[in-house]
Design a protein around this motif. Sequence first.
Motif: not given
Length: 241
Positions: A32, A53, A66
């Motif tokens: 991300s 995202y 992420e």
Amino acid sequence: MTLPNLLIVGAQKSGTTWLHRALAKSKNFWGSDPKELNFWNQKKRNIEEYKKYFADAPPEITYVYESTPTYLRLPGKEVDIAKNIKEGLGDIPLLLMIRDPRHRYLSAYTHHMLKGRLELVEEITLISDEFLMLSLGLYAKMLSHYKNYFSKIYVHTYEELLESPSGLFERICAELSVKSDLKEKDLLFRANDKNIKKRSAGIDKLPVLSAEANQSLCDFYREDVENMSKLINRDLSHWLN
């Protein structure tokens, strides 16, 4: 829409920014932007906003991820981050970077000092849990809680990164059953360079721990380091020297 099937959950000041950027260089991973989404540590969450995202992640990518170091926490009064992640994403693999908790404390203290939150000093004598600077080094307690929810938590140390970035990357790829596709030169970069921040703050050198503070930290972390050694089956006794 895509949700992550891999998370870097911590620890703060232990190489997570480097790892996020390193994985993003590989064809096997898509991370991300921004790095830290701070989603699962919130009481109120909108999963549709979170999905946005990852909307650009190519469908053929093996791992979408992420990296939020503040996910590595014990449950609070209103939020159990590990439980939130498990309920939202399932039993996905997690990556955890740790470092000598004394060095992590020094790095965290320096970070807050350079941000203007703590007084500028050349030698750190204060042992404080302000900004959770102490608590975030209690890895064994936090990892034990996460193990109640996740079966695949891969733990690596900051020392591994310093010794061989390419070796660390290869080990992580092997754990996640993907081919290592980066060369050593691809991984020789710095993240969060404090020397740049030092100049911005107008100081000549970064602080060091006093001998007394170093010993106090050794005493404080001793039991947790011993427990962490057992949890990950790795000798961490040098952290207490």
